[in-house]
Scaffold this motif. Structure first.
Motif, PDB file in Angstrom:
ATOM      1  N   GLY A 209       0.631  -1.068   0.153  1.00 41.12           N
ATOM      2  CA  GLY A 209      -0.316   0.088  -0.240  1.00 41.12           C
ATOM      3  C   GLY A 209       0.890   1.007   0.379  1.00 41.12           C
ATOM      4  N   ARG A 210       2.141   1.100  -0.509  1.00 39.51           N
ATOM      5  CA  ARG A 210       3.005   2.173   0.037  1.00 39.51           C
ATOM      6  C   ARG A 210       4.294   2.455  -1.163  1.00 39.51           C
ATOM      7  N   PRO A 211       3.728   3.848  -2.037  1.00 42.19           N
ATOM      8  CA  PRO A 211       4.624   3.854  -3.317  1.00 42.19           C
ATOM      9  C   PRO A 211       6.115   3.542  -3.068  1.00 42.19           C
ATOM     10  N   ARG A 212       6.768   3.127  -3.627  1.00 41.55           N
ATOM     11  CA  ARG A 212       8.355   3.241  -3.656  1.00 41.55           C
ATOM     12  C   ARG A 212       8.900   3.167  -5.067  1.00 41.55           C
ATOM     13  N   GLN A 213       9.977   3.479  -4.603  1.00 39.59           N
ATOM     14  CA  GLN A 213      10.327   4.470  -5.977  1.00 39.59           C
ATOM     15  C   GLN A 213      12.094   3.740  -6.207  1.00 39.59           C
ATOM     16  N   SER A 214      13.083   3.309  -7.650  1.00 39.43           N
ATOM     17  CA  SER A 214      13.778   2.639  -7.730  1.00 39.43           C
ATOM     18  C   SER A 214      14.549   3.876  -9.213  1.00 39.43           C
ATOM     19  N   GLN A 215      15.888   4.267  -8.604  1.00 38.65           N
ATOM     20  CA  GLN A 215      16.468   5.268  -9.717  1.00 38.65           C
ATOM     21  C   GLN A 215      17.892   5.084  -9.593  1.00 38.65           C
ATOM     22  N   LEU A 216      17.725   4.921 -10.871  1.00 39.07           N
ATOM     23  CA  LEU A 216      19.588   4.866 -11.491  1.00 39.07           C
ATOM     24  C   LEU A 216      20.349   5.598 -11.106  1.00 39.07           C
ATOM     25  N   ALA A 217      21.380   4.860 -10.050  1.00 37.97           N
ATOM     26  CA  ALA A 217      22.517   5.681 -10.081  1.00 37.97           C
ATOM     27  C   ALA A 217      23.684   5.923 -10.974  1.00 37.97           C
ATOM     28  N   ALA A 218      24.082   4.604 -11.447  1.00 37.36           N
ATOM     29  CA  ALA A 218      25.755   4.467 -12.462  1.00 37.36           C
ATOM     30  C   ALA A 218      24.982   3.482 -13.581  1.00 37.36           C
ATOM     31  N   ALA A 219      25.419   3.503 -15.012  1.00 36.32           N
ATOM     32  CA  ALA A 219      25.260   2.747 -16.048  1.00 36.32           C
ATOM     33  C   ALA A 219      26.553   2.276 -16.680  1.00 36.32           C
ATOM     34  N   LEU A 220      27.036   1.344 -16.602  1.00 40.75           N
ATOM     35  CA  LEU A 220      28.799   0.670 -16.948  1.00 40.75           C
ATOM     36  C   LEU A 220      28.478  -0.433 -18.495  1.00 40.75           C
ATOM     37  N   PRO A 221      28.647   0.383 -19.101  1.00 42.27           N
ATOM     38  CA  PRO A 221      28.580  -1.016 -20.502  1.00 42.27           C
ATOM     39  C   PRO A 221      29.866  -1.804 -20.662  1.00 42.27           C
ATOM     40  N   GLY A 222      28.965  -3.426 -21.056  1.00 37.11           N
ATOM     41  CA  GLY A 222      30.057  -4.461 -20.469  1.00 37.11           C
ATOM     42  C   GLY A 222      31.768  -4.624 -20.593  1.00 37.11           C
ATOM     43  N   ALA A 223      31.832  -3.965 -21.146  1.00 40.87           N
ATOM     44  CA  ALA A 223      33.231  -3.549 -21.343  1.00 40.87           C
ATOM     45  C   ALA A 223      33.517  -2.921 -20.487  1.00 40.87           C
ATOM     46  N   LEU A 224      33.202  -2.101 -19.885  1.00 35.71           N
ATOM     47  CA  LEU A 224      34.219  -1.016 -18.544  1.00 35.71           C
ATOM     48  C   LEU A 224      34.201  -2.079 -17.606  1.00 35.71           C
ATOM     49  N   ALA A 225      32.559  -2.889 -17.554  1.00 36.60           N
ATOM     50  CA  ALA A 225      31.829  -3.214 -15.866  1.00 36.60           C
ATOM     51  C   ALA A 225      32.616  -4.061 -15.321  1.00 36.60           C
ATOM     52  N   ALA A 227      35.120  -5.691 -12.396  1.00 40.62           N
ATOM     53  CA  ALA A 227      35.151  -6.065 -10.583  1.00 40.62           C
ATOM     54  C   ALA A 227      35.590  -4.201  -9.821  1.00 40.62           C
ATOM     55  N   PRO A 228      36.640  -4.290 -10.467  1.00 42.89           N
ATOM     56  CA  PRO A 228      37.089  -3.155  -9.974  1.00 42.89           C
ATOM     57  C   PRO A 228      36.575  -1.685  -9.801  1.00 42.89           C
ATOM     58  N   ARG A 229      36.285  -1.111 -11.375  1.00 47.16           N
ATOM     59  CA  ARG A 229      35.803  -0.278 -11.918  1.00 47.16           C
ATOM     60  C   ARG A 229      34.322  -0.385 -11.209  1.00 47.16           C
ATOM     61  N   VAL A 230      33.894  -1.538 -10.424  1.00 45.93           N
ATOM     62  CA  VAL A 230      32.038  -1.336  -9.673  1.00 45.93           C
ATOM     63  C   VAL A 230      32.104  -0.981  -8.631  1.00 45.93           C
ATOM     64  N   VAL A 231      33.738  -1.787  -7.536  1.00 45.83           N
ATOM     65  CA  VAL A 231      33.497  -1.662  -6.618  1.00 45.83           C
ATOM     66  C   VAL A 231      33.741  -0.003  -6.764  1.00 45.83           C
ATOM     67  N   ALA A 232      34.804   0.646  -7.457  1.00 52.37           N
ATOM     68  CA  ALA A 232      35.028   2.111  -7.195  1.00 52.37           C
ATOM     69  C   ALA A 232      34.113   3.235  -7.326  1.00 52.37           C
ATOM     70  N   THR A 233      32.711   2.318  -8.131  1.00 54.59           N
ATOM     71  CA  THR A 233      31.504   2.754  -8.499  1.00 54.59           C
ATOM     72  C   THR A 233      30.590   3.202  -6.892  1.00 54.59           C
ATOM     73  N   LEU A 234      30.106   2.720  -6.665  1.00 59.26           N
ATOM     74  CA  LEU A 234      29.845   2.479  -5.138  1.00 59.26           C
ATOM     75  C   LEU A 234      30.615   2.799  -3.977  1.00 59.26           C
ATOM     76  N   GLU A 235      31.455   2.881  -4.470  1.00 56.72           N
ATOM     77  CA  GLU A 235      32.496   3.449  -2.612  1.00 56.72           C
ATOM     78  C   GLU A 235      31.736   4.919  -2.962  1.00 56.72           C
ATOM     79  N   ARG A 236      32.386   5.505  -4.410  1.00 57.91           N
ATOM     80  CA  ARG A 236      31.485   6.805  -4.926  1.00 57.91           C
ATOM     81  C   ARG A 236      30.046   7.056  -4.717  1.00 57.91           C
TER      82      ARG A 236
END
Length: 242
Positions: A209-225, A227-236
């Motif tokens: 009964g309550r509204p929920r929302q999910s918003q994009l914070a970052a998008a990485l194409p496969g060639a750039l995604a 593991a270290p880059r994803v971790v760095a993105t999450l830390e930022r």
């Protein structure tokens, strides 16, 4: 300012030897004193958006910690891995229900009938209807429940969606789920789909009964995604949290 008042102002300025009038004369002076007309932005127009092509490794971060990565691609489905180690299978269309998902207390599978892909290419006013037979297995009670649903989806409008990942021109898509046997509205879900990304940047729904929302914070194409880059993105992203 009324014309009589404006003329009186101009006359007094001339009498005082003031030289601040526009070079065009009295009419230019009156025009300069008139309030400016409001300028309206032109309406946003997007060309029809074709169905996107997903690639293994494409990674999307929602909020500050929720990561979804494309693990496998088939002609009819996508397999995703998530931050908490889950694997889920979806159709190729972002607005269709999850086809297979295992949660701690249940397993959910869905079979779709109809042609949901007919909503592509997205354009305002386009609609599609399809059916879902959802099977929920409650692992704790060893019980299975089937729910027949009818989905009605519509491309409502185009808009600029402002999310943590940036500002995107999007198609706003709304889908409503009804019980086929009772014609009862059970759920409304909306997406803001960005053709420039080939993915949605915002999803809204109701939960208990309550509204929920999910918003994009970052998008990485496969060639750039990597593991270290994803971790760095999450830390930022976590550093940016208040």
């Amino acid at each position: 300012m009324r014309p009589v008042t404006a003329l009186a102002f101009v006359a007094s300025a001339l009498a005082a030897g003031c030289s601040h009038l526009p070079s065009g004369g009295l009419q230019d002076a009156l025009n300069a004193l008139a309030p400016a007309e409001p300028v309206s932005a032109p309406p946003l127009v997007l060309p029809p958006a074709p169905r996107p092509t997903a690639r293994v490794g494409d990674t999307f971060v929602f909020g500050s910690a929720s990561v979804r990565r494309v693990a496998a691609v088939s002609p009819t489905a996508l397999t995703w891995t998530t931050t908490d180690g889950q694997r889920l299978r979806t159709g190729r269309d972002f607005f269709t229900p999850v086809l297979e998902q295992t949660l701690p207390d249940r397993r959910i599978t869905s079979q779709l009938s109809g042609q949901p892909a007919d909503l592509w290419p997205l354009s305002v006013g386009k609609t599609v209807t399809f059916n879902e037979l959802r099977t929920t297995t409650l692992t704790t009670f060893n019980r299975t429940v089937q729910t027949p649903l009818r989905w009605e989806c519509e491309v409502v409008d185009v808009r600029v969606s402002q999310v943590p990942a940036g500002d995107f021109e999007t198609f706003h898509v709304s889908c409503k789920a009804y019980r086929q046997d009772f014609f009862l509205l059970l759920q409304t879900i909306t997406w803001d789909y960005a053709p420039s990304l080939g993915h949605y940047v915002r999803r809204t729904w109701y939960e208990r009964g309550r509204p929920r929302q999910s918003q994009l914070a970052a998008a990485l194409p496969g060639a750039l995604a990597t593991a270290p880059r994803v971790v760095a993105t999450l830390e930022r992203l976590q550093q940016l949290q208040p």
